[in-house]
Design a protein around this motif. Structure first.
Motif, mmCIF file in Angstrom:
data_model
loop_
_atom_site.group_PDB
_atom_site.id
_atom_site.type_symbol
_atom_site.label_atom_id
_atom_site.label_comp_id
_atom_site.label_asym_id
_atom_site.label_seq_id
_atom_site.Cartn_x
_atom_site.Cartn_y
_atom_site.Cartn_z
ATOM 1 N N ALA A 130 -46.271 0.130 13.561
ATOM 2 C CA ALA A 130 -46.264 1.020 14.733
ATOM 3 C C ALA A 130 -45.394 0.396 15.819
ATOM 4 O O ALA A 130 -45.625 -0.734 16.233
ATOM 5 C CB ALA A 130 -47.680 1.217 15.251
ATOM 6 N N THR A 131 -44.404 1.149 16.283
ATOM 7 C CA THR A 131 -43.407 0.567 17.188
ATOM 8 C C THR A 131 -43.439 1.130 18.604
ATOM 9 O O THR A 131 -42.746 0.612 19.478
ATOM 10 C CB THR A 131 -41.993 0.774 16.606
ATOM 11 N N ASN A 132 -44.234 2.201 18.860
ATOM 12 C CA ASN A 132 -44.268 2.762 20.211
ATOM 13 C C ASN A 132 -44.835 1.733 21.197
ATOM 14 O O ASN A 132 -45.915 1.185 20.972
ATOM 15 C CB ASN A 132 -45.120 4.035 20.235
ATOM 16 N N PRO A 133 -44.115 1.458 22.294
ATOM 17 C CA PRO A 133 -44.572 0.432 23.254
ATOM 18 C C PRO A 133 -45.973 0.671 23.810
ATOM 19 O O PRO A 133 -46.676 -0.271 24.158
ATOM 20 C CB PRO A 133 -43.519 0.511 24.375
ATOM 21 N N LYS A 134 -46.407 1.948 23.877
ATOM 22 C CA LYS A 134 -47.722 2.271 24.463
ATOM 23 C C LYS A 134 -48.872 1.566 23.747
ATOM 24 O O LYS A 134 -49.907 1.291 24.355
ATOM 25 C CB LYS A 134 -47.952 3.789 24.429
ATOM 26 N N TYR A 135 -48.715 1.304 22.466
ATOM 27 C CA TYR A 135 -49.778 0.685 21.676
ATOM 28 C C TYR A 135 -50.282 -0.609 22.314
ATOM 29 O O TYR A 135 -51.492 -0.825 22.430
ATOM 30 C CB TYR A 135 -49.281 0.437 20.247
ATOM 31 N N THR A 136 -49.356 -1.456 22.742
ATOM 32 C CA THR A 136 -49.757 -2.742 23.317
ATOM 33 C C THR A 136 -49.757 -2.739 24.846
ATOM 34 O O THR A 136 -49.921 -3.785 25.470
ATOM 35 C CB THR A 136 -48.821 -3.864 22.813
ATOM 36 N N GLN A 137 -49.610 -1.559 25.432
ATOM 37 C CA GLN A 137 -49.621 -1.468 26.900
ATOM 38 C C GLN A 137 -50.948 -0.938 27.434
ATOM 39 O O GLN A 137 -51.070 -0.616 28.607
ATOM 40 C CB GLN A 137 -48.462 -0.568 27.375
ATOM 41 N N GLN A 138 -51.946 -0.852 26.540
ATOM 42 C CA GLN A 138 -53.245 -0.302 26.944
ATOM 43 C C GLN A 138 -54.200 -1.364 27.477
ATOM 44 O O GLN A 138 -55.290 -1.046 27.938
ATOM 45 C CB GLN A 138 -53.901 0.407 25.751
ATOM 46 N N LYS A 141 -57.178 -6.339 24.113
ATOM 47 C CA LYS A 141 -56.971 -7.709 23.597
ATOM 48 C C LYS A 141 -57.071 -7.771 22.074
ATOM 49 O O LYS A 141 -56.796 -8.805 21.471
ATOM 50 C CB LYS A 141 -57.994 -8.671 24.219
ATOM 51 N N THR A 142 -57.484 -6.672 21.462
ATOM 52 C CA THR A 142 -57.646 -6.636 19.998
ATOM 53 C C THR A 142 -56.395 -6.119 19.286
ATOM 54 O O THR A 142 -56.352 -6.106 18.057
ATOM 55 C CB THR A 142 -58.828 -5.709 19.632
ATOM 56 N N ALA A 143 -55.398 -5.644 20.040
ATOM 57 C CA ALA A 143 -54.233 -4.961 19.452
ATOM 58 C C ALA A 143 -53.018 -5.882 19.321
ATOM 59 O O ALA A 143 -52.564 -6.476 20.308
ATOM 60 C CB ALA A 143 -53.877 -3.739 20.292
ATOM 61 N N PHE A 144 -52.481 -5.954 18.107
ATOM 62 C CA PHE A 144 -51.296 -6.775 17.819
ATOM 63 C C PHE A 144 -50.353 -5.988 16.914
ATOM 64 O O PHE A 144 -50.767 -5.070 16.214
ATOM 65 C CB PHE A 144 -51.695 -8.070 17.094
ATOM 66 N N ARG A 145 -49.081 -6.392 16.907
ATOM 67 C CA ARG A 145 -48.130 -5.840 15.929
ATOM 68 C C ARG A 145 -47.196 -6.952 15.468
ATOM 69 O O ARG A 145 -46.924 -7.891 16.228
ATOM 70 C CB ARG A 145 -47.353 -4.653 16.511
ATOM 71 N N VAL A 146 -46.700 -6.816 14.216
ATOM 72 C CA VAL A 146 -45.850 -7.871 13.654
ATOM 73 C C VAL A 146 -44.388 -7.432 13.517
ATOM 74 O O VAL A 146 -43.623 -8.029 12.780
ATOM 75 C CB VAL A 146 -46.384 -8.376 12.285
ATOM 76 N N VAL A 147 -44.027 -6.358 14.250
ATOM 77 C CA VAL A 147 -42.631 -5.892 14.259
ATOM 78 C C VAL A 147 -42.200 -5.654 15.706
ATOM 79 O O VAL A 147 -43.037 -5.516 16.594
ATOM 80 C CB VAL A 147 -42.443 -4.586 13.447
ATOM 81 N N ALA A 148 -40.895 -5.578 15.909
ATOM 82 C CA ALA A 148 -40.354 -5.268 17.234
ATOM 83 C C ALA A 148 -40.756 -3.849 17.623
ATOM 84 O O ALA A 148 -41.063 -3.014 16.770
ATOM 85 C CB ALA A 148 -38.834 -5.394 17.209
ATOM 86 N N ASN A 149 -40.754 -3.550 18.938
ATOM 87 C CA ASN A 149 -41.143 -2.210 19.372
ATOM 88 C C ASN A 149 -39.930 -1.303 19.597
ATOM 89 O O ASN A 149 -38.790 -1.733 19.480
ATOM 90 C CB ASN A 149 -42.051 -2.285 20.613
ATOM 91 N N ASP A 150 -40.213 -0.039 19.954
ATOM 92 C CA ASP A 150 -39.147 0.958 20.105
ATOM 93 C C ASP A 150 -38.159 0.619 21.213
ATOM 94 O O ASP A 150 -36.994 1.025 21.157
ATOM 95 C CB ASP A 150 -39.738 2.343 20.405
ATOM 96 N N GLY A 151 -38.640 -0.086 22.238
ATOM 97 C CA GLY A 151 -37.741 -0.477 23.315
ATOM 98 C C GLY A 151 -36.601 -1.326 22.773
ATOM 99 O O GLY A 151 -35.433 -1.143 23.131
ATOM 100 N N GLN A 152 -36.954 -2.236 21.881
ATOM 101 C CA GLN A 152 -35.942 -3.087 21.246
ATOM 102 C C GLN A 152 -35.137 -2.287 20.216
ATOM 103 O O GLN A 152 -33.915 -2.368 20.170
ATOM 104 C CB GLN A 152 -36.627 -4.280 20.567
ATOM 105 N N LEU A 153 -35.846 -1.496 19.394
ATOM 106 C CA LEU A 153 -35.208 -0.822 18.275
ATOM 107 C C LEU A 153 -34.281 0.312 18.717
ATOM 108 O O LEU A 153 -33.096 0.345 18.376
ATOM 109 C CB LEU A 153 -36.306 -0.294 17.344
ATOM 110 N N GLY A 154 -34.823 1.257 19.488
ATOM 111 C CA GLY A 154 -34.023 2.394 19.941
ATOM 112 C C GLY A 154 -32.872 1.964 20.826
ATOM 113 O O GLY A 154 -31.746 2.466 20.704
#
Length: 382
Positions: A130-138, A141-154
């Motif tokens: 999941a790459t949408n920045p909103k995921y980790t902007q909420q 403390k339980t939310a992590f991702r192991v890929v770059a987000n849309d800000g970087q990708l798009g």
């Protein structure tokens, strides 16, 4: 005979006592995985699930001990059909099953609503895709991702369109999902920052198959590049219809279209190398290439098919979660969560470390095109 008949249940009882004692020394650690195992992108959901299964099998083969007890990892796999409502139901089901952690979901549109359920239950969640920045902007403390987000990708794709593809005019289509809309918006920002003119912005949905109306409108604007925010199941038919309409623009997209299966979905509309440019939110630099190649070979040997997209990231997500449990000497979410937050784990896809929000530090992107019916790497960038 009577004497022997009485002894059989006694022996059975003794065996039962010993079995009970043995099982008391083993604890089951439940890892949830959620992805779309049904619907148009089921091939991607299954790819993710396979990555999780591979990690679970390896952990059990090696043997892990926590708190002095041998651990058996168990995968609880759920299908969210890439649908937000189904995703929250699947999330609640995993919470009710008292999972120790969750890997998923695949899509941003399913990951974001599910993340509140995991957060409220105190269960760590790692999304592999999941790459949408909103995921980790909420603030969870339980939310992590192991890929770059849309800000970087798009943004990277937008700049690449200007700098490397020399695009002056671009048209943008998105499928209105959290992922598609997010990556398209970031592409527009990146392109505009480089002076590229956005001549058309059109919308579709993630189930659509007919794009003639929006493509005809785009054709009149004569763009150099068409960018699509969405998944391969929609991008394939879209490319076929672009070819039929005589649209000669190059085609760009994010990780959702950047699959091996796009070749089958697009057919001869795939075009020459450089016709399609896409980015995967992740990627390995030269030093990491062997471990990724080894993973792909092991995956093919185990499942009889090639990696589609994110299986290596799912595998690493399971492994970094298990490593955090080992460091905490516990599978209790409250105890291993602090270890996960400060992880510094060398995985198949590179070093996994998270910032304060749960985003990847120094997330990489891989740019691809298609040649001879195969996806071919252009470059790994940060």
């Amino acid at each position: 005979m009577q004497f022997k008949t009485k002894m059989i249940p006694l022996a059975g009882a003794i065996a039962f006592v010993f079995a009970g004692a043995a099982s008391a020394q083993e604890q089951v650690v439940k890892i949830g995985h959620v992805g779309p195992i049904s619907g148009a992108i089921a091939h991607l959901g299954k790819d993710n699930e396979n990555g999780a299964r591979m990690a679970i099998d390896e952990l059990n083969a090696k043997g892990v001990t926590l708190g002095g007890k041998k651990v058996k990892f168990e995968l609880l796999a759920e299908d969210d059909g890439a649908d937000p409502k189904q995703a929250t139901s699947a999330a609640q089901k995993l919470v009710d099953a008292h999972v120790n952690g969750v890997i998923g979901h695949l899509n941003s549109g399913t990951t974001i609503p599910a993340s509140k359920i995991y957060h409220d239950a105190g269960i760590p969640q790692i999304s592999p895709s999941a790459t949408n920045p909103k995921y980790t902007q909420q603030g969870f403390k339980t939310a992590f991702r192991v890929v770059a987000n849309d800000g970087q990708l798009g943004g990277t794709l937008g700049r690449y369109a200007a700098d490397q593809m020399k695009a002056k005019k671009v048209a943008v289509i998105d499928d209105r999902t959290a992922y598609g809309q997010g990556v398209a918006e970031e592409f527009v920002k990146g392109a505009k920052a480089k002076g590229v003119q956005v001549v058309a912005q059109q919308y579709t949905n993630d189930k659509a198959t007919d794009f003639n109306a929006i493509l005809t409108a785009i054709k009149a604007k004569n763009p150099d590049v068409v960018f699509f925010g969405g998944m391969d199941a929609v991008a394939g038919p879209m490319l076929r219809q672009m070819k039929a309409l005589g649209i000669n623009a190059k085609f760009m997209g994010g990780d959702g279209i950047c699959t091996e299966n796009l070749v089958n979905l697009a057919g001869d509309a795939i075009g020459e190398p450089g016709k399609i440019v896409c980015a995967e939110a992740g990627g390995v630099e030269e030093a990491q290439k062997k471990s990724m190649d080894d993973f792909r070979a092991a995956y093919k040997k185990k499942f009889g098919i090639d990696v589609q997209l994110y299986a290596p990231y799912v595998y690493d997500a399971v492994m970094v979660m298990a490593d955090s449990m080992k460091k905490a000497d516990s599978a209790d979410p409250a105890k291993y969560l602090p270890q996960l937050a400060k992880a510094n784990y060398k995985g198949v896809t590179g070093t996994i470390a998270f910032d304060a929000k749960g985003d990847m530090k120094n997330g990489t992107l891989t740019l691809y095109t298609y040649k001879g019916g195969k996806r071919e790497q252009i470059a790994v960038v940060k």
